[in-house]
Motif scaffolding. Structure first.
Motif, PDB file in Angstrom:
ATOM      1  N   ARG A 124      33.231  38.976  64.955  1.00 45.76           N
ATOM      2  CA  ARG A 124      33.829  37.866  65.553  1.00 45.76           C
ATOM      3  C   ARG A 124      34.383  36.766  63.972  1.00 45.76           C
ATOM      4  O   ARG A 124      35.230  36.177  64.673  1.00 45.76           O
ATOM      5  CB  ARG A 124      32.845  37.515  66.242  1.00 45.76           C
ATOM      6  N   LEU A 125      33.354  37.635  62.976  1.00 43.07           N
ATOM      7  CA  LEU A 125      33.873  36.212  62.198  1.00 43.07           C
ATOM      8  C   LEU A 125      35.030  37.278  61.099  1.00 43.07           C
ATOM      9  O   LEU A 125      35.015  36.349  59.893  1.00 43.07           O
ATOM     10  CB  LEU A 125      32.397  37.055  61.411  1.00 43.07           C
ATOM     11  N   GLY A 126      35.498  38.033  61.682  1.00 38.19           N
ATOM     12  CA  GLY A 126      36.779  38.576  61.015  1.00 38.19           C
ATOM     13  C   GLY A 126      36.522  39.886  60.182  1.00 38.19           C
ATOM     14  O   GLY A 126      37.467  40.113  59.229  1.00 38.19           O
ATOM     15  N   ALA A 127      35.203  40.149  59.901  1.00 36.84           N
ATOM     16  CA  ALA A 127      35.114  40.917  59.037  1.00 36.84           C
ATOM     17  C   ALA A 127      35.184  42.600  59.200  1.00 36.84           C
ATOM     18  O   ALA A 127      35.390  42.388  60.455  1.00 36.84           O
ATOM     19  CB  ALA A 127      33.529  40.672  58.760  1.00 36.84           C
ATOM     20  N   VAL A 128      35.742  43.588  58.254  1.00 37.51           N
ATOM     21  CA  VAL A 128      36.332  45.062  58.661  1.00 37.51           C
ATOM     22  C   VAL A 128      34.776  45.787  58.811  1.00 37.51           C
ATOM     23  O   VAL A 128      33.822  45.334  57.853  1.00 37.51           O
ATOM     24  CB  VAL A 128      37.113  45.942  57.564  1.00 37.51           C
ATOM     25  N   VAL A 129      34.049  46.564  59.308  1.00 44.76           N
ATOM     26  CA  VAL A 129      33.383  46.823  59.856  1.00 44.76           C
ATOM     27  C   VAL A 129      33.275  49.137  60.045  1.00 44.76           C
ATOM     28  O   VAL A 129      33.628  48.918  60.844  1.00 44.76           O
ATOM     29  CB  VAL A 129      32.536  46.691  60.940  1.00 44.76           C
ATOM     30  N   ASP A 130      32.023  48.738  59.046  1.00 44.70           N
ATOM     31  CA  ASP A 130      31.807  50.497  59.217  1.00 44.70           C
ATOM     32  C   ASP A 130      30.974  50.818  59.263  1.00 44.70           C
ATOM     33  O   ASP A 130      29.906  49.624  59.018  1.00 44.70           O
ATOM     34  CB  ASP A 130      31.647  50.865  57.702  1.00 44.70           C
ATOM     35  N   VAL A 131      30.126  51.671  60.795  1.00 41.97           N
ATOM     36  CA  VAL A 131      29.031  51.815  61.002  1.00 41.97           C
ATOM     37  C   VAL A 131      28.387  53.261  60.909  1.00 41.97           C
ATOM     38  O   VAL A 131      29.012  53.827  61.219  1.00 41.97           O
ATOM     39  CB  VAL A 131      28.842  51.270  62.636  1.00 41.97           C
ATOM     40  N   PHE A 132      27.426  53.047  60.538  1.00 45.04           N
ATOM     41  CA  PHE A 132      26.420  54.958  60.763  1.00 45.04           C
ATOM     42  C   PHE A 132      25.039  55.292  61.266  1.00 45.04           C
ATOM     43  O   PHE A 132      24.636  53.783  61.725  1.00 45.04           O
ATOM     44  CB  PHE A 132      26.398  54.981  58.616  1.00 45.04           C
ATOM     45  N   ASP A 133      24.933  56.082  62.273  1.00 45.57           N
ATOM     46  CA  ASP A 133      24.224  55.914  62.818  1.00 45.57           C
ATOM     47  C   ASP A 133      23.661  57.638  62.368  1.00 45.57           C
ATOM     48  O   ASP A 133      24.717  57.973  63.074  1.00 45.57           O
ATOM     49  CB  ASP A 133      24.341  55.438  64.048  1.00 45.57           C
ATOM     50  N   THR A 134      22.738  58.121  63.068  1.00 50.00           N
ATOM     51  CA  THR A 134      22.292  59.730  62.939  1.00 50.00           C
ATOM     52  C   THR A 134      23.218  60.124  65.063  1.00 50.00           C
ATOM     53  O   THR A 134      22.876  60.913  64.942  1.00 50.00           O
ATOM     54  CB  THR A 134      20.936  59.859  62.876  1.00 50.00           C
ATOM     55  N   ARG A 135      23.331  58.735  65.401  1.00 53.49           N
ATOM     56  CA  ARG A 135      23.245  59.708  67.048  1.00 53.49           C
ATOM     57  C   ARG A 135      24.312  59.444  67.151  1.00 53.49           C
ATOM     58  O   ARG A 135      25.179  58.169  67.500  1.00 53.49           O
ATOM     59  CB  ARG A 135      22.547  58.734  67.914  1.00 53.49           C
ATOM     60  N   PRO A 136      25.469  60.908  67.317  1.00 59.18           N
ATOM     61  CA  PRO A 136      26.652  61.309  67.864  1.00 59.18           C
ATOM     62  C   PRO A 136      27.243  60.057  69.065  1.00 59.18           C
ATOM     63  O   PRO A 136      28.228  59.703  69.697  1.00 59.18           O
ATOM     64  CB  PRO A 136      27.350  62.371  67.820  1.00 59.18           C
ATOM     65  N   GLU A 137      26.005  60.082  69.749  1.00 61.18           N
ATOM     66  CA  GLU A 137      26.270  59.315  71.057  1.00 61.18           C
ATOM     67  C   GLU A 137      26.406  57.561  71.777  1.00 61.18           C
ATOM     68  O   GLU A 137      26.970  57.006  72.548  1.00 61.18           O
ATOM     69  CB  GLU A 137      25.154  59.524  72.368  1.00 61.18           C
ATOM     70  N   VAL A 138      26.340  57.393  69.898  1.00 59.23           N
ATOM     71  CA  VAL A 138      26.245  55.863  70.299  1.00 59.23           C
ATOM     72  C   VAL A 138      28.305  55.597  69.839  1.00 59.23           C
ATOM     73  O   VAL A 138      28.663  54.418  68.358  1.00 59.23           O
ATOM     74  CB  VAL A 138      24.858  55.130  69.404  1.00 59.23           C
ATOM     75  N   ARG A 139      28.374  56.691  69.150  1.00 60.91           N
ATOM     76  CA  ARG A 139      30.168  56.638  68.372  1.00 60.91           C
ATOM     77  C   ARG A 139      30.707  55.529  69.424  1.00 60.91           C
ATOM     78  O   ARG A 139      31.280  54.433  68.770  1.00 60.91           O
ATOM     79  CB  ARG A 139      31.177  58.160  68.768  1.00 60.91           C
ATOM     80  N   GLU A 140      30.594  55.593  71.147  1.00 57.96           N
ATOM     81  CA  GLU A 140      31.577  55.272  71.460  1.00 57.96           C
ATOM     82  C   GLU A 140      31.480  53.828  71.690  1.00 57.96           C
ATOM     83  O   GLU A 140      32.202  52.561  71.988  1.00 57.96           O
ATOM     84  CB  GLU A 140      32.005  55.854  72.838  1.00 57.96           C
ATOM     85  N   GLN A 141      30.223  53.042  71.849  1.00 54.12           N
ATOM     86  CA  GLN A 141      29.687  51.539  71.924  1.00 54.12           C
ATOM     87  C   GLN A 141      30.395  50.994  70.183  1.00 54.12           C
ATOM     88  O   GLN A 141      30.834  49.555  70.780  1.00 54.12           O
ATOM     89  CB  GLN A 141      28.382  51.826  71.920  1.00 54.12           C
TER      90      GLN A 141
END
Length: 374
Positions: A186-203
């Protein structure tokens, strides 16, 4: 049954019950009392509670008048000594993180229900205080980062030239992480996200983030939404992947916690020193040692030009809405104890009630807590 809401310690701005839930509790058959001044820091006055139908009492009267006591944090030993053993005490006591302190409380003999032990099942979502408060933490973490960041978040085209957007790296895509992603976007940043659970990819991708995956993670499907311990080989590959993204990140928000254990170190000193000066790290796992090697709990430090914020109680900085969410969690939890005839009953066959009743008559009931005490 009479419910009494205690005033929180001086470091806490939230309150466990808010005026807007008084009517709902009364309809369940409860009468409500609030310790005088309990809501002041969350901007709820004593008169607000009185107008909603609650009594406002000094602590000494509240303790004697209430069958059920509610709070957020564990109250002090002097208060415990004045509470009858027959009473119920409901709060968020972090027994896995501080089992010895919890044992001291349990010794007073009350029935103690810890809301942070609620199982993360569909039926319990409306009373999940960890999720409701993590929503606040994820949101506020990004705002805190923005306030301490040396540059703008969004891309701006001005007469003085074009300003490139900030890059944010979110470590952990649980409730806090997802809210951090949404707020950063919302603030306009480019976001990368890391998580060990592949099932959260779509979210993550649905919120506009790029999902970074390291293959071979241990299955976390039974961990209730928390991180789980990983193999040494995975941890090595994980750190290599995170290091690449940390080097180009302007903002890092870390959220990874393992119940009852030290938080995994995901950001090393070397990674911090590879970041450009003026960058910010907000570590939401600070209370359990931090996901950043350099994090200090409840402190903000500057290392090699990078600001590292370790704040374990961000919900307290948004006390009005955080309190309202917590209070609604309490109401939904108490509904489990009331039948259609508005009779109060502790049904230990109910999975949620049974899991949350951590201590009774001075005895610890939870196996995981007992194992930490031996």
């Amino acid at each position: 049954m009479k419910i009494g809401a205690l005033k929180e310690p001086s470091f806490e701005n939230r309150v466990s019950l808010t005026p807007d839930v008084i009517d709902a509790l009364q309809k369940l058959g409860f009468s409500i009392s609030i310790e005088s001044g309990a809501g002041n820091q969350a901007f709820f006055s004593d008169s607000d509670y009185q107008q909603a139908g609650a009594k406002v009492l000094p602590k000494s009267e509240l303790l004697g008048d209430s069958d059920i006591l509610v709070s957020i944090h564990q109250t002090d030993a002097d208060t415990f000594s004045k509470i009858a053993k027959s009473k119920l005490y409901i709060g968020t006591f972090s027994p896995l993180a501080q089992p010895t302190k919890f044992k001291e409380m349990a010794n007073f003999g009350m029935k103690v229900f810890s809301m942070d032990m609620i199982p993360r099942i569909t039926r319990a979502q409306s009373m999940d205080v960890l999720s409701s408060q993590a929503t606040v933490s994820g949101y506020k973490a990004v705002l805190l980062a923005a306030a301490n960041y040396s540059r703008f978040f969004p891309m701006l085209t001005t007469a003085a030239g074009t300003i490139t957007p900030a890059r944010a790296l979110i470590l952990g895509a649980g409730v806090a992480g997802l809210q951090a992603i949404a707020t950063a976007r919302r603030l306009g940043a480019v976001v990368d996200v890391f998580d060990t659970r592949p099932e959260v990819r779509e979210q993550c991708m649905s919120l506009g983030a790029k999902f970074v995956e390291v293959e071979g993670a241990a299955d976390a499907s039974g961990s209730g939404g928390y991180a789980v311990e990983q193999s040494e080989d995975y941890q090595r590959r994980q750190k290599e992947a995170i290091a690449k993204y940390a080097e180009k990140a302007d903002i890092i928000v870390t959220t990874a916690l393992i119940p009852g254990k030290k938080a995994p170190v995901l950001i090393t000193k070397e990674m911090v020193e590879s970041m450009r000066k003026g960058s910010v790290i907000v570590d939401l796992a600070a209370v359990m040692g931090g996901n950043c090697e350099l994090t200090q709990n409840d402190a903000t430090i500057l290392h090699n030009g990078v600001t590292i914020i370790g704040n374990s109680n961000l919900p307290s900085t948004q006390p009005m809405d955080a309190s309202k969410m917590y209070a609604k969690n309490i109401v939904n939890f108490l509904k489990l104890f009331v039948n259609k005839e508005k009779q109060f009953n502790i049904n230990l066959e109910d999975e949620i009630i049974n899991t949350c009743l951590i201590a009774d008559q001075g005895e610890i009931r939870h196996k995981a807590i007992l194992s930490l005490l031996t």
